[in-house]
Scaffold this motif. Structure first.
Motif, PDB file in Angstrom:
ATOM      1  N   ARG A  22      -7.256  -5.227  -3.831  1.00 43.08           N
ATOM      2  CA  ARG A  22      -7.293  -4.106  -2.893  1.00 43.08           C
ATOM      3  C   ARG A  22      -8.710  -3.559  -2.786  1.00 43.08           C
ATOM      4  NH1 ARG A  22      -2.624   0.176  -3.333  1.00 43.08           N
ATOM      5  NH2 ARG A  22      -3.097   0.376  -1.122  1.00 43.08           N
ATOM      6  N   LEU A  23      -9.382  -3.483  -3.935  1.00 43.91           N
ATOM      7  CA  LEU A  23     -10.735  -2.934  -3.904  1.00 43.91           C
ATOM      8  C   LEU A  23     -11.697  -3.887  -3.202  1.00 43.91           C
ATOM      9  CD1 LEU A  23     -10.807  -1.360  -7.466  1.00 43.91           C
ATOM     10  CD2 LEU A  23     -10.986  -0.112  -5.306  1.00 43.91           C
ATOM     11  N   SER A  25     -10.910  -5.833  -0.826  1.00 45.95           N
ATOM     12  CA  SER A  25     -10.705  -5.727   0.614  1.00 45.95           C
ATOM     13  C   SER A  25     -11.329  -4.446   1.166  1.00 45.95           C
ATOM     14  CB  SER A  25      -9.225  -5.819   0.954  1.00 45.95           C
ATOM     15  OG  SER A  25      -8.554  -4.696   0.447  1.00 45.95           O
ATOM     16  N   GLU A  26     -11.657  -3.500   0.283  1.00 42.82           N
ATOM     17  CA  GLU A  26     -12.337  -2.281   0.726  1.00 42.82           C
ATOM     18  C   GLU A  26     -13.856  -2.506   0.742  1.00 42.82           C
ATOM     19  OE1 GLU A  26     -11.163   0.625   1.891  1.00 42.82           O
ATOM     20  OE2 GLU A  26      -9.107  -0.184   1.736  1.00 42.82           O
ATOM     21  N   PRO A 111      -5.941   5.892  -1.974  1.00 43.63           N
ATOM     22  CA  PRO A 111      -6.958   6.701  -1.266  1.00 43.63           C
ATOM     23  C   PRO A 111      -7.688   7.648  -2.205  1.00 43.63           C
ATOM     24  CG  PRO A 111      -4.882   6.684  -0.052  1.00 43.63           C
ATOM     25  CD  PRO A 111      -4.612   6.031  -1.367  1.00 43.63           C
ATOM     26  N   LEU A 114     -10.292   5.751  -4.078  1.00 40.87           N
ATOM     27  CA  LEU A 114     -11.472   5.509  -3.256  1.00 40.87           C
ATOM     28  C   LEU A 114     -12.339   6.753  -3.187  1.00 40.87           C
ATOM     29  CD1 LEU A 114      -9.923   3.413  -0.317  1.00 40.87           C
ATOM     30  CD2 LEU A 114     -11.195   2.605  -2.323  1.00 40.87           C
TER      31      LEU A 114
ATOM     32  N   GLU B 452      -0.867  -3.475   4.047  1.00 39.98           N
ATOM     33  CA  GLU B 452      -2.200  -3.640   4.635  1.00 39.98           C
ATOM     34  C   GLU B 452      -2.400  -5.075   5.128  1.00 39.98           C
ATOM     35  OE1 GLU B 452      -4.665  -2.471   1.391  1.00 39.98           O
ATOM     36  OE2 GLU B 452      -3.921  -0.391   1.495  1.00 39.98           O
TER      37      GLU B 452
END
Lengths: 122, 939
Positions: A22-23, A25-26, A111, A114, B452
């Motif tokens: 997930r990170l 992809s950020e 969120p 982040l 996502e």
């Protein structure tokens, strides 16, 4: 803009896999460690911008790893966010005493994670 | 011849003598002189005699004297004439005179002769004189004696202690001695001559005295005379006082007189009164009081002395005090007594005394001198207090203190335990939270990520991620199941289903189940050492879980190793047990880890689970289940070498005692005991308390509320009675000797038959938190607030016994009346104002009986009935219809077969309505077993 490098310390494979993906992809660059000792080694070698630290780990737990990192000249400047399933206030207290700069409980509110990373890096 | 008488003095014929013969002058005058001298003498003698005779009138023979006088006078006259003849020769005269003399002489002789015999009788004069003298002396002596006696009498009278009073027959005082003066206050002068009654007798008795005196004088009857009497007398001051009185009557010269002896006994009476008071005091004293004289002889001995020393007063009075003193202490006492007899007192001397039976007792002795009125010491008093009791008391106190300390210690321990339990609980919660969050983190994280991914149109990783979510979900489920199991066990709600199993096939089956798990870590599971095994009677599911948990645990912590399961029979006590041993060659554990291996969430390291998986509850469940199955467990381990778990279970699981009893007891007894426990069940309160006052108080107070109170004064007795009586509630004291309240409580809660009975703690120790934590129903601190206790117990009674009743009626008054009356009879009543409300109530609680009105707004009774009968769960509920409506045939048909009874409602006769309901209930008692089944299926 320089890519931000994160060190994810997590012994649970599923959680490590999930978070790193997930990170990534950020847009973060991820390195990960499974134990406290690995975390210390990698913090020194990789010099990440920020460390995400699971607290309950075998052999060397997150608290101890944090203490060592924060007492070492090479690594003490690296902000550390505690990620833990221990959700009680005394757990947060304990983490902050060990030297964590922020504290998030599992399940992770992504969120918020982040936002916490952003705050610490600014 | 008588002529010479005329010539008497004729001398003529005779010459004078001088002239006859030759007289010499000398010779002649010799005659003359002698005759004259004789004559003179003879004249004198009669004179003396005559004088004597004249002077003395007491002469015995006076005539003789006179004869003598005449005769002597005559003789004298002869001699005178003889002399005168010398000159005057009157021979004739001489002859006559001689004749006269002769005659007188002879007369005298004759007289003498006559009186000689009498005279012979006469005493000699000297004798007479002596006699006279003696008589005189005797008389004087007598006189003297008399005087002396008088004097003595006087002294006696005057010095008498008693008043001595003489009284005449008229009742007047004639004698009044000084003591009478002192006692009565009147002087003798004042008293003598007065009427005694006036001086001495109180006015109210005076008439009695006078009539008594009169009667005595008339009849001689005097019943009060000559004896000692106690009467009331009067002093001059008017004061009345008690006297002892003796009256002696006597008679002098025909006159009665009375002598009264009066003694003032007022002091004696007072002394008697004091003596009485003192001896009553002594008798009622809780101490032994012993009076001794100066020689140490016992002279008084009170009741407590009898009790204390065992000697009766009659057998010890007169004996030496040493009889109750041990020999070795006698000298000491002698010394003490001699000190006391000089005026000292000895206080609270703790020493030993000897009882009659020879036993020695510890006493505290106080010895004091006894003084008489004059202040002389006449004896000693010894007050002996038994210290044996005190000693015992001190001993008891000491014991109680020790017990208290012990209890206190136990309390502290329990407090610690409770605190630990509390900590454990917090720890458990923290762990739970942790264990839940970890998989949830994965689940939420992956699902967010997948969303996502889907948004971005990336799909290739979805199946893998979904598999991870599923895995985490399954782990969560496993965790929750384990937690539920554990909490069920802890709440005592885990039930046992006992059945017979064949251990061999059972074990084989489990090994097969575990095999894949073992293989994952490339382990080998071996069944070894299966001796000939008897069938087991136990709970199959629990045993399976025990073995599965241990085996999967072993599989998890062993890699490329071996897991051996062996089963054999062992003899524990009388019954055979089955022993399961699971040995692995895994990572092993340290001593510390071993200690907590059976605690929940106590995986050797908190992070272990992340590596090895598992909830950390498996072994905790193993421990709990093993205990439930009546067995025990054990683990040994060597770090790095492997671990051995041993589970031992009874081959035949003891079914709870009550079932066994009911199965085996003779039929009659079963029904009897069932009756007792049923009839008493709802009213009996068992009071477990070591204080009999609490028994007493609770019995009195609670029986007023119609409760039966059974008491037990210790834990063991209490448990026994609880098992026997199955009381509706138990009150439990905490601080009791030997088995304390918490121990009793634990046993009660451990007994599946008793664990449902509410327990109210009644204790001086205020530790409600702990009480409630341990599961007491209520906790009251002493002093007990009785009304509160009573209301608590009543609640339990209604809870225990209540059958529920649903009253469906639109008339609030009717509802209320039925509700109140039925509630009084122990029903719990739910009210509904119409059919719909009634049906709603049915959904939340199934009543045992429904009382139904027919005519109601909205859903009426008929509709209610048809709804009721549609639902399977409700079909069996009996319904009593109460209606004011006259039912039509059709309506009756609609209801018939569906309602138990139709009671006509008559507003004016509400009591009858209730009576009808009661009557119905009496005829058709509710079938409770059916209800239970229904409820079970409903729940």
């Amino acid at each position: 803009m320089k890519t931000i490098r994160l060190l994810l310390v997590e012994d649970n494979e599923m959680n490590r896999d999930m978070l790193s993906r997930r990170l990534a992809s950020e847009g973060f660059e991820l390195v990960s460690a499974e134990t406290g000792q690995q975390a210390i080694d990698m913090a020194q070698s990789e010099q990440p911008d920020l460390i995400l630290m699971d607290m309950g780990m075998p052999v060397m737990d997150g608290w101890e790893a944090t203490r060592i990192l924060k007492s070492s000249a090479e690594t003490k400047h690296i902000p550390i966010i505690a990620l833990t399933a221990h959700a009680f206030t005394q757990d947060e207290e304990r983490s902050r005493q060990a030297g964590c700069d922020d504290f998030l409980t599992k399940p992770i509110d992504f969120p918020r994670l982040l936002k916490a990373i952003e705050q610490l890096l600014n | 011849m008588f002529d010479f008488l005329f010539r008497l003095f004729d001398t003529s014929d005779f010459p004078a003598r001088w002239y006859c013969g030759n007289w010499t002058a000398g010779h002649g005058y010799l005659h003359i002189g002698s005759d004259l001298a004789t004559w003179a003498a003879y004249m004198a003698l009669p004179c003396v005699l005559a004088y004597f005779a004249l002077k003395r009138d007491d002469i015995v023979y006076p005539k003789i004297l006179w004869l003598f006088a005449v005769f002597i006078f005559a003789c004298g006259t002869v001699h005178l004439i003889e002399a005168s003849i010398f000159w005057w020769p009157a021979y004739r005269v001489s002859g006559v005179v001689k004749l006269v003399t002769a005659a007188a002489s002879w007369l005298t002789v004759l007289a003498l002769v006559r009186i000689v015999p009498q005279a012979m009788e006469l005493p000699q004069f000297s004798m007479v004189m002596t006699q006279l003298q003696e008589e005189s002396i005797a008389r004087k002596k007598a006189q003297h004696n008399l005087e002396e006696r008088d004097r003595r009498t006087q002294i006696i009278l005057e010095s008498a202690i008693d008043a001595v009073i003489l009284m005449s027959d008229k009742g007047h005082v004639t004698q009044w001695n000084p003591q009478a003066e002192t006692i009565m206050g009147w002087t003798a002068e004042e008293a003598i001559g007065q009427e005694l009654a006036e001086l001495f007798i109180p006015p109210k008795y005076r008439d009695q005295h006078r009539s008594g005196l009169q009667r005595f004088l008339e009849t001689g009857e005097g019943p009060i005379l000559n004896q000692r009497l106690e009467l009331t007398a009067l002093r001059r001051s008017g004061q009345e006082f008690p006297v002892e009185l003796t009256i002696i009557p006597f008679q002098l010269s025909d006159q009665w007189e009375f002598c009264a002896f009066v003694r003032d006994i007022s002091e004696l009476k007072e002394a008697e009164r004091i003596q009485g008071t003192l001896s009553a005091l002594a008798e009622s004293s809780a101490d032994a009081i012993i009076g001794e004289d100066l020689e140490g002889t016992i002279i008084s001995w009170n009741r407590e002395a009898e009790n204390l020393f065992g000697y009766e007063s009659s057998e010890i009075v007169g004996e030496s005090i040493m009889k109750i003193v041990p020999e070795e202490l006698q000298e000491e006492l002698t010394a003490a007594l001699s000190r006391v007899t000089t005026g000292d007192s000895i206080r609270d001397w703790e020493t030993m005394r000897k009882r009659k039976d020879g036993t020695q007792i510890l006493v505290s002795v106080t010895i004091s001198p006894i003084y008489n009125r004059n202040g002389d010491i006449i004896g000693v008093s010894s007050i002996d207090r038994d210290l044996t009791e005190r000693q015992k008391y001190i001993e008891t106190l000491r014991q109680q203190t020790a017990e208290l300390e012990n209890t206190n210690e136990q309390l502290l321990k329990m407090k610690d335990r409770a605190e630990t339990a509390n900590q454990t609980k917090s720890q458990f919660l923290a762990n739970m939270s942790h264990e839940l969050r970890t998989p949830l983190n994965a689940i939420i994280g992956y699902s967010e990520m997948m969303l996502e991914d889907i948004d971005r149109g990336e799909q290739e990783s979805l199946p893998d991620d979904l598999e991870k979510i599923r895995k985490a979900g399954r782990h969560l489920l496993e965790l929750i199941n384990d937690v539920l199991d554990l909490s069920k066990i802890e709440a005592g709600k885990m039930e046992l289903f006992v059945e017979e199993i064949n251990p061999e096939s059972f074990v084989t089956e489990i090994v097969e189940t575990v095999a894949p798990l073992a293989k994952a870590n490339t382990n080998q599971v071996m069944l070894s050492d299966l001796g000939p095994l008897p069938n087991m009677v136990t709970d199959r599911t629990k045993l399976r879980q025990i073995l599965f948990n241990v085996l999967s645990n072993a599989s998890k912590f062993t890699e490329n190793g071996r897991i051996d399961l062996s089963v054999k029979t062992v003899q524990m006590s009388a019954e055979p047990w089955i022993e399961f041993t699971i040995q692995d060659t895994g990572i092993g554990m340290t001593e510390e880890q071993l200690d907590s291996v059976f605690d929940a969430f106590s995986q050797a390291e908190q992070s272990t689970s992340r590596k090895y998986g598992g909830t950390g509850l498996g072994l905790a469940i193993v421990g709990q289940f093993s205990q439930m199955l009546g067995g025990n467990y054990e683990v040994t381990s060597q770090l790095g070498e492997g671990t051995t778990f041993t589970i031992r279970l009874p081959q035949r699981l003891e079914v709870p005692v009550f079932r066994k009893d009911q199965d085996e007891a003779p039929l009659a007894e079963t029904s009897a005991s069932a009756e007792t426990s049923e009839s008493e069940d709802r009213e009996t309160v068992l009071v477990i308390d070591d204080d009999p006052r609490v028994h007493d108080m609770l019995t009195r107070f609670l029986s007023r509320d119609g409760l039966k109170v059974v008491t037990a004064s210790n834990g063991v007795d209490g448990l026994e009675k609880a098992r026997k009586l199955r009381p509706m509630a138990i009150t439990l004291d905490l601080l009791m000797p030997s088995m304390d309240g918490w121990a009793v409580f634990r046993e009660l809660k451990d007994d599946p038959e008793l664990c449902e009975i509410p327990v109210v703690i009644l204790s001086i120790v205020d530790d409600q938190e702990m009480g409630f934590a341990l599961g007491v129903s209520n906790y009251l601190t002493k002093p007990i607030e009785m009304p509160r206790l009573a209301s608590l117990l009543k609640q339990y009674r209604s809870h225990e016994s209540a059958c529920s009743l649903l009253v469906v009626d639109d008339d609030a008054d009717t509802r209320m009346r039925i509700a109140e009356a039925m509630a009084e009879e122990g029903w719990s009543v739910v009210e509904a104002g119409d059919g719909q409300q009634g049906l709603d109530q049915l959904n939340s609680q199934r009543p045992d009986l429904i009382v139904l009105d027919l005519l109601m707004p909205g859903v009426d009774g008929f509709e209610f009935m048809s709804e009721l009968r549609k639902n399977e769960k409700w079909q069996s509920i009996p319904v009593v219809v109460v209606t004011a409506k006259d039912l039509t045939q059709e309506e009756r048909e609609r209801l018939s077969g569906r309602v138990e009874s139709i009671i006509q409602k008559n507003a004016s006769r509400g009591d009858e309505l209730l009576e009808q309901i009661r009557k119905y209930l009496r005829q058709r008692p509710l079938e409770e077993s059916d209800d239970e089944n229904d409820q079970t299926s409903a729940g």
